[in-house]
Write an enzyme that holds these catalytic residues in place. Structure first.
Site, short mmCIF file in Angstrom:
data_model
loop_
_atom_site.label_atom_id
_atom_site.label_comp_id
_atom_site.label_asym_id
_atom_site.label_seq_id
_atom_site.Cartn_x
_atom_site.Cartn_y
_atom_site.Cartn_z
N LYS A 39 0.67 -1.23 -0.07
CA LYS A 39 -0.09 0.06 0.19
C LYS A 39 0.81 1.15 0.04
O LYS A 39 0.37 2.35 -0.40
CB LYS A 39 -0.97 0.00 1.19
N GLY A 40 2.05 1.22 0.33
CA GLY A 40 3.14 2.17 0.50
C GLY A 40 2.94 3.21 -0.68
O GLY A 40 3.20 4.35 -0.17
N GLU A 93 7.73 2.11 -6.08
CA GLU A 93 7.91 2.02 -4.97
C GLU A 93 7.93 3.13 -3.86
O GLU A 93 8.58 4.05 -4.27
CB GLU A 93 9.21 0.96 -4.45
N ASP A 97 14.55 -0.43 0.81
CA ASP A 97 15.28 -0.51 2.05
C ASP A 97 16.44 -1.74 1.96
O ASP A 97 17.41 -1.42 1.57
CB ASP A 97 14.37 -0.81 3.15
N LYS A 125 17.29 3.74 1.10
CA LYS A 125 18.38 3.62 2.16
C LYS A 125 19.55 2.95 1.66
O LYS A 125 19.80 1.75 1.69
CB LYS A 125 17.62 2.96 3.35
N VAL A 147 10.68 5.38 8.76
CA VAL A 147 10.03 6.64 8.36
C VAL A 147 8.65 6.17 8.30
O VAL A 147 8.32 5.13 7.49
CB VAL A 147 10.65 7.35 7.19
N ASP A 153 3.81 3.42 6.52
CA ASP A 153 3.04 3.09 7.69
C ASP A 153 4.03 2.63 9.00
O ASP A 153 5.12 2.09 8.62
CB ASP A 153 2.14 2.27 7.25
N ARG A 159 -0.12 6.66 7.15
CA ARG A 159 -0.16 6.71 5.73
C ARG A 159 -0.54 7.84 5.21
O ARG A 159 -0.36 8.41 4.20
CB ARG A 159 -0.79 5.58 4.95
P1 IMP Z 1 12.75 -3.93 1.57
O1 IMP Z 1 12.34 -5.34 1.02
O2 IMP Z 1 13.62 -4.27 2.77
O3 IMP Z 1 13.47 -3.07 0.44
O4 IMP Z 1 11.49 -3.19 2.03
C1 IMP Z 1 10.51 -2.52 1.14
C2 IMP Z 1 9.44 -2.37 1.98
O5 IMP Z 1 9.31 -2.27 3.37
C3 IMP Z 1 8.80 -1.08 1.53
O6 IMP Z 1 8.13 -1.04 0.40
C4 IMP Z 1 8.01 -0.68 2.73
O7 IMP Z 1 6.72 -1.07 2.31
C5 IMP Z 1 8.60 -1.29 3.71
N1 IMP Z 1 9.82 -0.37 4.50
C6 IMP Z 1 10.95 -0.29 4.60
N2 IMP Z 1 11.60 0.67 5.24
C7 IMP Z 1 10.36 1.20 5.75
C8 IMP Z 1 10.23 2.50 6.55
O8 IMP Z 1 11.27 3.13 7.15
N3 IMP Z 1 9.17 2.82 6.82
C9 IMP Z 1 7.90 2.27 6.56
N4 IMP Z 1 7.93 1.16 5.60
C10 IMP Z 1 9.20 0.59 5.28
MG MG Z 2 5.91 -1.15 0.08
#
Ligand code: IMP
Ligand code: MG
Length: 170
Positions: A39-40, A93, A97, A125, A147, A153, A159
């Site tokens: 949903k982000g 996206e 992260d 990040k 964040v 969220d 959100r």
């Molecule tokens: P990744 O798979 O570790 O790259 O994370 C990606 C998903 O995790 C993103 O699409 C977000 O939905 C969630 N996410 C990662 N970091 C944050 C944050 O700091 N705040 C909120 N959601 C996050």
């Molecule tokens: Mg996401």
């Protein structure tokens, strides 16, 4: 739970405008399929697509990989109900992260032979990113803080906030 403002609405708007212009220029009038990762990226997608001046269709994919502020493994049961073969796919996206989510999605999409796959993220990040795959368009590089706001969220909260905030949980 305390929120500390990290990025204000004006900076978000400016970067999205620039990103939209860059994306428009890059595709040179070739139609694209925007894939918004829910949903982000709901708010980011809705603002970004209005800054991209090329023919597009918009699809949604729901994936969750966080519980609270802890990373967990991706639910691997994504169902893709749109055409990928031969398309120019633009993944949108909210934040990259560790990179697990976006890399997982790209690998899934590749199985269907798209013409191209590009990634646009509002936040990145760099210190947490574990992959070599290039992130094509980045709104803001941020530190490894959790964040919220502008679509992002914490346990489904915040959100709807207009700006991006750092979460302090002490
Ligand atoms: P990744 O798979 O570790 O790259 O994370 C990606 C998903 O995790 C993103 O699409 C977000 O939905 C969630 N996410 C990662 N970091 C944050 C944050 O700091 N705040 C909120 N959601 C996050
Ligand atoms: Mg996401």
């Amino acid at each position: 739970m305390q929120l500390k403002k990290l990025i204000d609405k004006k900076a978000i708007n400016n970067n999205i405008k620039q990103m939209g212009a860059d994306i428009t220029k890059y595709y040179q009038n070739n139609p694209i399929t925007v894939v918004s990762i829910l949903k982000g990226s709901l708010l980011f997608t809705s603002d970004l697509i209005r800054e991209i001046d090329i023919e597009m269709n918009i699809e949604f994919l729901k994936i969750a990989s966080y519980k609270g502020t802890k990373r967990k493994s991706i639910k691997s049961d994504i169902s893709i109900d749109f055409n990928i073969k031969g398309k120019n796919i633009l993944i949108v996206e909210d934040i990259v992260d560790s990179g697990n989510t976006v890399n997982y999605i790209v690998n899934e999409f590749r199985k269907y032979n798209p013409n191209s796959i590009k990634i646009a993220t509002l936040l990145f990040k760099p210190s947490s990113y574990n992959f070599n795959m290039k992130i094509d368009w980045i709104g803001f590089n941020i530190k490894d803080d959790f964040v919220v706001g502008y679509g992002l969220d914490y346990n489904e909260l915040y959100r709807n906030k207009k700006c991006i905030y750092k979460l302090n949980d002490e």
